[in-house]
Design an enzyme around this catalytic site. Sequence first.
Site, PDB file in Angstrom:
ATOM      1  CD  GLU A  62      -1.821  -2.385   1.280  1.00 14.84           C
ATOM      2  OE1 GLU A  62      -2.686  -3.228   1.013  1.00 14.84           O
ATOM      3  OE2 GLU A  62      -0.678  -2.687   1.710  1.00 14.84           O
ATOM      4  CG  HIS A 131      -9.880  -8.224   6.365  1.00 13.36           C
ATOM      5  ND1 HIS A 131      -8.773  -7.651   5.799  1.00 13.36           N
ATOM      6  CD2 HIS A 131      -9.600  -9.544   6.471  1.00 13.36           C
ATOM      7  CE1 HIS A 131      -7.860  -8.583   5.559  1.00 13.36           C
ATOM      8  NE2 HIS A 131      -8.337  -9.731   5.963  1.00 13.36           N
TER       9      HIS A 131
END
Length: 327
Positions: A62, A131
């Site tokens: 990321e 998540h």
Amino acid sequence: MSDIKITYREALKAGIRDALLKEERVFLMGEDVGRYGGAFAVSKGLLKEFGADRIMDVPLSEAGFVGAGIGAALAGVKPIVEVMTVNFALLPMDQIVNNAATLLHMSGGQINVPLVIRISAGIGKQLAAQHSHSWEPLFAHIPGLIVVSVGTHEDARGMLHTALEHPDPVIIFEYTSMLNLEAEIPADAGPTNISKAKIRREGKDISIITYGIGVYKALEAANRLSEQGIDAEVIDLRVLRPLDEESFIRSVTKTHRALLVEEAWNTINISSEVSARIMEKAFYELDAPVKRLGGIEVPIPYPLHLENASVPQVEDIENAVIKILRP
């Protein structure tokens, strides 16, 4: 033109496809957005339609690909950077906070970063603490960012278009638990105004101020409350930075009561800021204290009954409104 019935996932995909068709400089980049079709199937089929130059799979870094998106935006193209889940969004925080959000200021107004970052957030249907979570307040704290929340299907279709036109970095929060939810939107639904909150339901007795997943929950609660003679107004904040305080102050001035609803943890959340502004700007309009209804302060649990208990549900909103109006 008549309305069309569409899932939240399909609305998000339509928004991306519209953007790709409208402007050749727009491209999508992120983990598994191409061959796999997106972790949540939002970009399924777009690789075949637009090719690998515009639907770009990236390495699992990321920090790397968000940094590349910033560079691409500076170079004159229009990247849509997808961060798979909000938990992974902590990894590129250096790039977002110390680069994307600061370059305009640090360059004396010479350099804009027209970058759009899409982040899946909220409760992930038993995806637990790895998540899930609603960390919109972390990003809404940062000057230099525009932070918006996709709480309806119409905004899922139209918000990206407007975000791509903005000269500054825009963070778009989308919601995993809404992906299969169906709703009707106008077939010709256009761009969404990302500078203004939206009244989703007019009312006179209390203002329910919320965003994201809370919008449909608040609307359902308002419908139930109407059967009990309570007329609730529902405000979808939509833009979390900068807040459209004019809209919610106007609503509270009309109803004289406010319930603030969100899934983010209660301590230092979006509702904290909204509550403070109501107290500063509309204190003498209030007939009852402002009430906040936020997430329980624990990492999101895996068991479904605990997951549901950790964030406000329709019944919680309904009961909170009744308690405010009929103590």
